[in-house]
Write an enzyme that holds these catalytic residues in place. Structure first.
Site, PDB file in Angstrom:
ATOM      1  N   PRO A  90      30.568  28.517  52.399  1.00 22.04           N
ATOM      2  CG  PRO A  90      30.199  25.936  51.886  1.00 22.04           C
ATOM      3  CD  PRO A  90      30.915  27.657  51.344  1.00 22.04           C
ATOM      4  CD  GLU A 117      35.673  18.983  47.273  1.00 18.36           C
ATOM      5  OE1 GLU A 117      35.333  18.788  48.197  1.00 18.36           O
ATOM      6  OE2 GLU A 117      34.496  18.411  46.403  1.00 18.36           O
ATOM      7  NE  ARG A 155      21.918  49.265  48.801  1.00 17.61           N
ATOM      8  CZ  ARG A 155      21.164  49.517  48.041  1.00 17.61           C
ATOM      9  NH1 ARG A 155      21.913  49.663  46.269  1.00 17.61           N
ATOM     10  NH2 ARG A 155      20.209  50.510  48.413  1.00 17.61           N
ATOM     11  CG  ASP A 170      18.000  50.133  50.957  1.00 24.62           C
ATOM     12  OD1 ASP A 170      18.278  50.625  49.862  1.00 24.62           O
ATOM     13  OD2 ASP A 170      19.753  50.177  50.556  1.00 24.62           O
TER      14      ASP A 170
HETATM   15  N1  SAM Z   1      33.704  21.292  49.944  1.00 21.90           N
HETATM   16  C1  SAM Z   1      33.114  22.471  50.550  1.00 21.90           C
HETATM   17  C2  SAM Z   1      32.243  22.745  51.899  1.00 21.90           C
HETATM   18  O1  SAM Z   1      31.210  21.361  51.751  1.00 21.90           O
HETATM   19  O2  SAM Z   1      31.899  23.519  52.257  1.00 21.90           O
HETATM   20  C3  SAM Z   1      32.606  23.292  49.642  1.00 21.90           C
HETATM   21  C4  SAM Z   1      33.633  24.102  48.965  1.00 21.90           C
HETATM   22  S1  SAM Z   1      32.721  25.149  47.341  1.00 21.90           S
HETATM   23  C5  SAM Z   1      32.290  23.478  45.861  1.00 21.90           C
HETATM   24  C6  SAM Z   1      34.008  26.243  46.681  1.00 21.90           C
HETATM   25  C7  SAM Z   1      34.142  27.425  46.870  1.00 21.90           C
HETATM   26  O3  SAM Z   1      32.842  28.028  46.990  1.00 21.90           O
HETATM   27  C8  SAM Z   1      33.744  26.964  48.974  1.00 21.90           C
HETATM   28  O4  SAM Z   1      35.396  26.992  49.189  1.00 21.90           O
HETATM   29  C9  SAM Z   1      33.930  28.586  49.163  1.00 21.90           C
HETATM   30  O5  SAM Z   1      34.939  29.939  49.024  1.00 21.90           O
HETATM   31  C10 SAM Z   1      32.551  29.259  47.725  1.00 21.90           C
HETATM   32  N2  SAM Z   1      31.146  28.893  48.692  1.00 21.90           N
HETATM   33  C11 SAM Z   1      30.716  28.039  48.417  1.00 21.90           C
HETATM   34  N3  SAM Z   1      29.623  28.142  48.928  1.00 21.90           N
HETATM   35  C12 SAM Z   1      29.310  29.522  49.449  1.00 21.90           C
HETATM   36  C13 SAM Z   1      28.401  29.814  50.082  1.00 21.90           C
HETATM   37  N4  SAM Z   1      27.408  29.942  50.425  1.00 21.90           N
HETATM   38  N5  SAM Z   1      29.142  31.566  50.333  1.00 21.90           N
HETATM   39  C14 SAM Z   1      30.858  31.645  50.159  1.00 21.90           C
HETATM   40  N6  SAM Z   1      31.384  31.049  49.945  1.00 21.90           N
HETATM   41  C15 SAM Z   1      30.569  30.067  49.248  1.00 21.90           C
END
Ligand code: SAM
Length: 202
Positions: A90, A117, A155, A170
């Site tokens: 994220p 986490e 795509r 698109d």
């Molecule tokens: N503690 C982390 C933080 O607050 O940034 C969040 C960890 S999340 C519960 C677990 C995993 O989900 C992350 O390591 C990532 O690989 C994935 N993930 C969660 N949200 C995402 C997003 N919006 N885009 C891409 N990957 C995401």
């Protein structure tokens, strides 16, 4: 183009990657997808992939060792050291059609799916070359994000879509949002296909 995905949950990809355009793209040799279980690269009888972090704070963090081993196995197998290693997170740059087009120019990418986490910071510092978020929300893992990236990039690859130039029209490719589509019948529940589209329709 080749995608190698590093994940703790390889089964999650089976349904999505074995249907429709993504399956056809693989059958036709436009893309190859390798799914690698990070657990297979963890040492010891228990193949531990996550641990509580230094300093506490709750939750588990993916260990560096198995992730490095998995990625380096892919990199060594490919015989190339300049394959982008993309962490789904994220905190990454927000995925867009522009980034999809940028990735579509690569011959090979590695997508790393976090869980719990997150991952040991040393993976980010010394292995990961790019970080992508699919939206400003937090998912439980990176698997859905990896599927989104593979789908949007695939795509855009030459010859993947059946209709010639389909991706060119698109939304976002033209800089505009795509117009509405209609199919037969011409009148459905009293709602008509716009006249401008009916004229000339065989
Ligand atoms: N503690 C982390 C933080 O607050 O940034 C969040 C960890 S999340 C519960 C677990 C995993 O989900 C992350 O390591 C990532 O690989 C994935 N993930 C969660 N949200 C995402 C997003 N919006 N885009 C891409 N990957 C995401």
């Amino acid at each position: 183009m080749r995608f190698d995905i590093l994940t703790l949950f390889p089964e999650m990809f089976e349904g999505y990657f074995t249907h429709s355009i993504l399956q056809r793209a693989q059958d036709a040799g436009h893309i190859e997808i390798g799914i690698h279980n990070i657990r297979d690269y963890a040492p010891g009888k228990h193949r531990i992939t996550d641990e509580p972090p230094y300093g506490g704070g709750g939750g588990m963090v993916l260990k560096a060792g198995p992730i490095f081993s998995a990625a380096e196995t892919v990199i060594d197998g490919a015989g190339s050291s300049d394959i982008p290693v993309i962490l789904l997170t994220p905190q990454g740059r927000l995925f867009s059609q522009e980034i999809a087009a940028e990735l579509a120019c690569e011959a090979h990418v590695i997508l790393l799916c976090g869980r719990y986490e997150g991952i040991d910071e040393r993976v980010r510092q010394h292995l990961v070359t790019d970080e992508i978020s699919i939206g400003d929300y937090v998912l439980t893992g990176g698997e859905l994000a990896a599927m989104v990236v593979v789908d949007a990039v695939t795509r855009l690859l030459p010859d993947v879509l059946g209709a010639i130039g389909a991706a060119d029209s698109d939304s976002f490719s033209t800089g505009l949002l795509e117009g509405p589509h209609y199919t037969r019948p011409e009148t459905f529940r009293s709602w008509q296909v716009p006249g401008v589209l009916r004229s000339g329709h065989a």
